[in-house]
Design a protein around this motif. Structure first.
Motif, PDB file in Angstrom:
ATOM      1  N   LYS A 192      -5.854  -5.380  -8.226  1.00  0.00           N
ATOM      2  CA  LYS A 192      -5.270  -4.399  -7.315  1.00  0.00           C
ATOM      3  C   LYS A 192      -4.599  -5.092  -6.124  1.00  0.00           C
ATOM      4  O   LYS A 192      -3.586  -4.612  -5.606  1.00  0.00           O
ATOM      5  N   SER A 193      -5.141  -6.224  -5.698  1.00  0.00           N
ATOM      6  CA  SER A 193      -4.505  -6.992  -4.630  1.00  0.00           C
ATOM      7  C   SER A 193      -3.140  -7.498  -5.081  1.00  0.00           C
ATOM      8  O   SER A 193      -2.166  -7.485  -4.310  1.00  0.00           O
ATOM      9  N   THR A 196      -0.737  -4.666  -4.948  1.00  0.00           N
ATOM     10  CA  THR A 196      -0.312  -4.444  -3.569  1.00  0.00           C
ATOM     11  C   THR A 196       0.786  -5.427  -3.178  1.00  0.00           C
ATOM     12  O   THR A 196       1.817  -5.040  -2.599  1.00  0.00           O
ATOM     13  N   LEU A 199       4.126  -4.299  -4.979  1.00  0.00           N
ATOM     14  CA  LEU A 199       4.792  -3.069  -4.557  1.00  0.00           C
ATOM     15  C   LEU A 199       5.207  -3.077  -3.095  1.00  0.00           C
ATOM     16  O   LEU A 199       6.107  -2.324  -2.701  1.00  0.00           O
ATOM     17  N   THR A 200       4.570  -3.906  -2.284  1.00  0.00           N
ATOM     18  CA  THR A 200       4.941  -3.944  -0.860  1.00  0.00           C
ATOM     19  C   THR A 200       5.985  -5.016  -0.561  1.00  0.00           C
ATOM     20  O   THR A 200       6.423  -5.145   0.580  1.00  0.00           O
ATOM     21  N   THR A 209      11.323  -1.862  -0.277  1.00  0.00           N
ATOM     22  CA  THR A 209      10.183  -2.410  -1.000  1.00  0.00           C
ATOM     23  C   THR A 209      10.245  -1.906  -2.432  1.00  0.00           C
ATOM     24  O   THR A 209      10.929  -0.918  -2.734  1.00  0.00           O
ATOM     25  N   ALA A 211       7.985  -0.378  -3.876  1.00  0.00           N
ATOM     26  CA  ALA A 211       7.407   0.962  -3.850  1.00  0.00           C
ATOM     27  C   ALA A 211       8.440   2.002  -3.438  1.00  0.00           C
ATOM     28  O   ALA A 211       8.412   3.146  -3.911  1.00  0.00           O
ATOM     29  N   HIS A 246      -4.391   3.709  -6.982  1.00  0.00           N
ATOM     30  CA  HIS A 246      -3.940   2.624  -6.119  1.00  0.00           C
ATOM     31  C   HIS A 246      -2.417   2.580  -6.072  1.00  0.00           C
ATOM     32  O   HIS A 246      -1.821   2.452  -4.991  1.00  0.00           O
ATOM     33  N   LEU A 250       0.262   3.578  -2.815  1.00  0.00           N
ATOM     34  CA  LEU A 250       1.297   2.677  -2.325  1.00  0.00           C
ATOM     35  C   LEU A 250       2.697   3.222  -2.577  1.00  0.00           C
ATOM     36  O   LEU A 250       3.617   2.982  -1.779  1.00  0.00           O
ATOM     37  N   ALA A 251       2.874   3.925  -3.689  1.00  0.00           N
ATOM     38  CA  ALA A 251       4.198   4.396  -4.109  1.00  0.00           C
ATOM     39  C   ALA A 251       4.088   5.822  -4.640  1.00  0.00           C
ATOM     40  O   ALA A 251       4.134   6.051  -5.852  1.00  0.00           O
TER      41      ALA A 251
END
Length: 385
Positions: A192-193, A196, A199-200, A209, A211, A246, A250-251
């Motif tokens: 998941k990190s 992140t 997507l960021t 980005t 996302a 998740h 983020l998106a």
């Protein structure tokens, strides 16, 4: 369509119109879902396109000026002319790597995350360029997050090894220990990190980005995810829900695709899943119809990838820009190349069939199967810059 890999950021393309409607640039609008249908600006939209698993990390091409070492070395495709005018037209391919693990590690060093928690900043260049070019041409991208297999661009086995599990696909494909990828909290957190970080990331060419960019219309949990038994669809619903939430956090405008290899009905309760996918090699019409019926009952659309006839998937590669007379070779014995003057009639007939199906699905137009293939001219060098 399918996308493979987490660590190389590979892409699968789906065609979309560039044209504006009511002074709105469609490229700025997200693809949305209502029940079993997808929409773009209120009009039903269908994702029709090829798999381009190698778009940001290609095992077939080395940078310009280097010797061609396709059998020994894999390099990042350079952003720029090489991909201009042909990257978004490529087709289905899959690369099975049986070489020693140290060579896998060498190629992994070129990917986005060569080590646990370490981002290779140099790898963003081809990724950013690919997304920018897709946006310029009005192409939408579906991006899976991880590969089920131990391929050159990385996948779930890398996350397992980083966590201390000495596992490889060659010797451990049926080992129950591979379920730790879905069940070990530390591995899930590490994955998941990575999501992140992905997507960021802000693309300097679009100032968006990943996302935020509607060019990426969907995020898929992974390519052909399964457990230790082939066809078991053992990708736990709890993991799918966790990853989907998740991604949505983020998106929120992105559609989420369940990349389990096969439609697992126990995942229908995961509300965050917008699309279910399956792959058919070779085509299984009865299974396809059965899956569609299940998904209609569940109120979800489906995405599928297949190859016509009882033969392996066909990689469709194009010109190796900027030399328009040079063709990218996949060297697996099944490669076809649109417009190659050395094609046999059988190969061109297969390309015509693919074109007929693509045109019908994407534009609703019928063309004759024996219609002559349009000539795709070489782009001028100044157009490729």
């Amino acid at each position: 369509m399918k996308f493979s890999a987490s660590l190389a950021f590979t892409l699968a393309a789906a065609a979309a119109a560039v044209a504006a409607a009511d002074d709105v640039d469609l490229r700025d609008l997200p693809v949305t879902r209502e029940g079993t249908h997808l929409y773009l600006n209120g009009t039903e939209w269908k994702a029709v396109g090829p798999n381009v698993y190698w778009l940001a990390l290609d095992e077939n091409v080395v940078p310009r000026g280097r010797a061609v070492l396709r059998a020994q070395e894999h390099q990042l495709p350079p952003p720029g002319p090489r991909h201009r005018g042909h990257a978004h037209r490529q087709g289905h391919g899959r690369y099975h790597d049986s070489r020693p693990h140290h060579r896998l590690q060498h190629r992994l060093s070129l990917s986005l995350m060569p080590e646990a928690g370490v981002i290779n900043e140099d790898a963003w260049g081809p990724i950013d360029w690919a997304i920018y070019q897709a946006r310029q041409h009005g192409i939408r991208l579906m991006v899976p997050l991880v590969d089920n297999y131990d391929y050159y661009h990385g996948g779930k086995f890398d996350f397992l090894r980083w966590a201390g599990h000495n596992l490889t696909q060659a010797k451990d494909a049926t080992n129950p220990a591979i379920m730790a990828f879905y069940e070990d909290p530390d591995i899930v957190a590490s994955f998941k990190s990575f999501v992140t970080d992905l997507l960021t990331h802000r693309n300097p060419l679009t100032n968006l980005t990943l996302a935020e960019d509607p060019t990426i219309f969907a995020i898929e949990s992974g390519n052909e995810l399964l457990g230790p038994k082939w066809g078991d669809m053992n990708c736990p619903a709890a993991w799918v829900r966790d990853v989907a939430r998740h991604v949505k956090a983020l998106a929120p405008a992105k559609l989420f695709v369940d990349g389990t290899y096969g439609v697992n009905a126990t995942h229908f309760d995961v509300d965050e899943v917008d699309i279910f996918s399956d792959h058919f090699y070779p085509v299984d019409v009865a299974k396809l119809k059965s899956d569609i019926a299940k998904l209609e009952d569940a109120g979800r659309p489906s995405s599928s990838a297949s190859t016509p006839g009882p033969r392996p998937p066909i990689p469709l590669f194009g010109r190796n820009m900027p030399d328009c007379n040079d063709w990218v070779e996949h060297e697996d014995g099944f490669t076809i190349k649109y417009g190659d003057p050395t094609n046999s009639e059988a190969v061109d007939a297969r390309i015509r069939l693919i074109r007929k199906h693509f045109t019908k699905m994407s534009r609703g137009e019928d063309i004759e199967e024996d219609e002559e293939l349009p000539v795709i001219p070489c782009p001028l060098e100044e157009d490729a810059e």
